[in-house]
Design a protein around this motif. Sequence first.
Motif, PDB file in Angstrom:
ATOM      1  N   SER A 244      63.887 -47.540 -12.647  1.00 30.35           N
ATOM      2  CA  SER A 244      64.275 -48.409 -11.553  1.00 30.35           C
ATOM      3  C   SER A 244      63.046 -48.972 -10.844  1.00 30.35           C
ATOM      4  CB  SER A 244      65.147 -47.636 -10.563  1.00 30.35           C
ATOM      5  OG  SER A 244      65.516 -48.435  -9.472  1.00 30.35           O
ATOM      6  N   THR A 245      62.053 -48.113 -10.612  1.00 34.90           N
ATOM      7  CA  THR A 245      60.811 -48.560  -9.973  1.00 34.90           C
ATOM      8  C   THR A 245      60.077 -49.570 -10.836  1.00 34.90           C
ATOM      9  OG1 THR A 245      60.592 -46.426  -8.841  1.00 34.90           O
ATOM     10  CG2 THR A 245      58.611 -47.781  -9.012  1.00 34.90           C
ATOM     11  N   LEU A 246      60.028 -49.328 -12.144  1.00 36.77           N
ATOM     12  CA  LEU A 246      59.365 -50.262 -13.052  1.00 36.77           C
ATOM     13  C   LEU A 246      60.053 -51.623 -13.044  1.00 36.77           C
ATOM     14  CD1 LEU A 246      58.594 -47.917 -16.094  1.00 36.77           C
ATOM     15  CD2 LEU A 246      56.969 -48.801 -14.401  1.00 36.77           C
ATOM     16  N   LEU A 247      61.392 -51.631 -12.974  1.00 40.10           N
ATOM     17  CA  LEU A 247      62.130 -52.895 -12.918  1.00 40.10           C
ATOM     18  C   LEU A 247      61.824 -53.645 -11.624  1.00 40.10           C
ATOM     19  CD1 LEU A 247      65.597 -51.834 -14.369  1.00 40.10           C
ATOM     20  CD2 LEU A 247      64.017 -53.490 -15.370  1.00 40.10           C
ATOM     21  N   LEU A 248      61.732 -52.917 -10.514  1.00 43.79           N
ATOM     22  CA  LEU A 248      61.400 -53.555  -9.242  1.00 43.79           C
ATOM     23  C   LEU A 248      59.988 -54.128  -9.273  1.00 43.79           C
ATOM     24  CD1 LEU A 248      62.938 -50.985  -6.727  1.00 43.79           C
ATOM     25  CD2 LEU A 248      63.730 -53.316  -7.143  1.00 43.79           C
ATOM     26  N   ILE A 249      59.068 -53.411  -9.911  1.00 42.53           N
ATOM     27  CA  ILE A 249      57.694 -53.904 -10.046  1.00 42.53           C
ATOM     28  C   ILE A 249      57.679 -55.173 -10.888  1.00 42.53           C
ATOM     29  CG2 ILE A 249      55.435 -53.401 -11.077  1.00 42.53           C
ATOM     30  CD1 ILE A 249      55.898 -50.458 -10.294  1.00 42.53           C
ATOM     31  N   THR A 250      58.432 -55.160 -11.985  1.00 44.59           N
ATOM     32  CA  THR A 250      58.519 -56.336 -12.849  1.00 44.59           C
ATOM     33  C   THR A 250      59.081 -57.536 -12.096  1.00 44.59           C
ATOM     34  OG1 THR A 250      58.868 -54.908 -14.776  1.00 44.59           O
ATOM     35  CG2 THR A 250      59.461 -57.226 -15.020  1.00 44.59           C
ATOM     36  N   ALA A 251      60.007 -57.271 -11.167  1.00 45.42           N
ATOM     37  CA  ALA A 251      60.613 -58.342 -10.384  1.00 45.42           C
ATOM     38  C   ALA A 251      59.744 -58.772  -9.207  1.00 45.42           C
ATOM     39  CB  ALA A 251      61.982 -57.901  -9.877  1.00 45.42           C
TER      40      ALA A 251
END
Length: 278
Positions: A244-251
């Motif tokens: 979830s954190t990685l997805l937020l970083i990607t966004a």
Amino acid sequence: MNATLAGIGALLLWAFLALLSRLAAGVPPLQLTAMSFAVAAALGLAVVAARGELGALRQGPLAWAHGVGGLFGYHALYFAALAYAPAVEANLLNYLWPLLIVLLSAPILGLRLGPRRLLGVGLGFLGCALLLGGGARFPAEAWFGFLCAIGCAFVWALYSVTARRLDRVPTGAVAGFCGGSAVLALVAHLVFEPSVMPDARQALAVLLLGLGPVGAAFFLWDLGMKRGDPRLLGTLAYGVPVASTLLLITAGAGAFTWNVGLALALVAGGGWLAATAR
């Protein structure tokens, strides 16, 4: 193995929960829950009807109490925890549920744990604590919120593990449980929150939540818990906050830091230990 893969599919969908919740920002949480569960129920009922399995909804009181109590009870306690306690600390306590799933699978289901599997889930929790618990403090005045956070962890763990005891309840019944949860969330919303008319962005987020993290994920999780390996799924669940954190970083909602990388390594190592345990 296929059922365990279904459970992993649920974990992957839950990784999108934070990103989609961020997209739905501005919609009150109980309203968001009611709308998302309504989408999930509508989709689930359509699939069940198309397959000629509407009879799956005819379940006894125990199955309905288990299904609606688990789905709605978890979310109600989680939102209460966020309302009465600091978000970081509440979320950290909430993520006791993967550890509890692994630990409860021994006394409730009679499954063997073993040191390798326990080490794996321990590494997963350490990675989660490193990611979510930086600078965490537990002020005494927030005791009710912390109690709710621990309560939601126990509710979800018990719901997940005891699903195996109700393996005669078909997964299609989850559509009805989502509908019941939507009704309870709507009532709670009308009592405790003002209503907001979603704009196009928020409506898209509600639709995607109902299709994925608050929809298909519950059907996949039910299958994984009833037919798969709850010990492995409990350990792998610690990958959800990391992904979830990685997805937020990607966004563009964060930056990749050393603690994110170390948390990823710990969770991956714990998952490998659990996956290779006998």
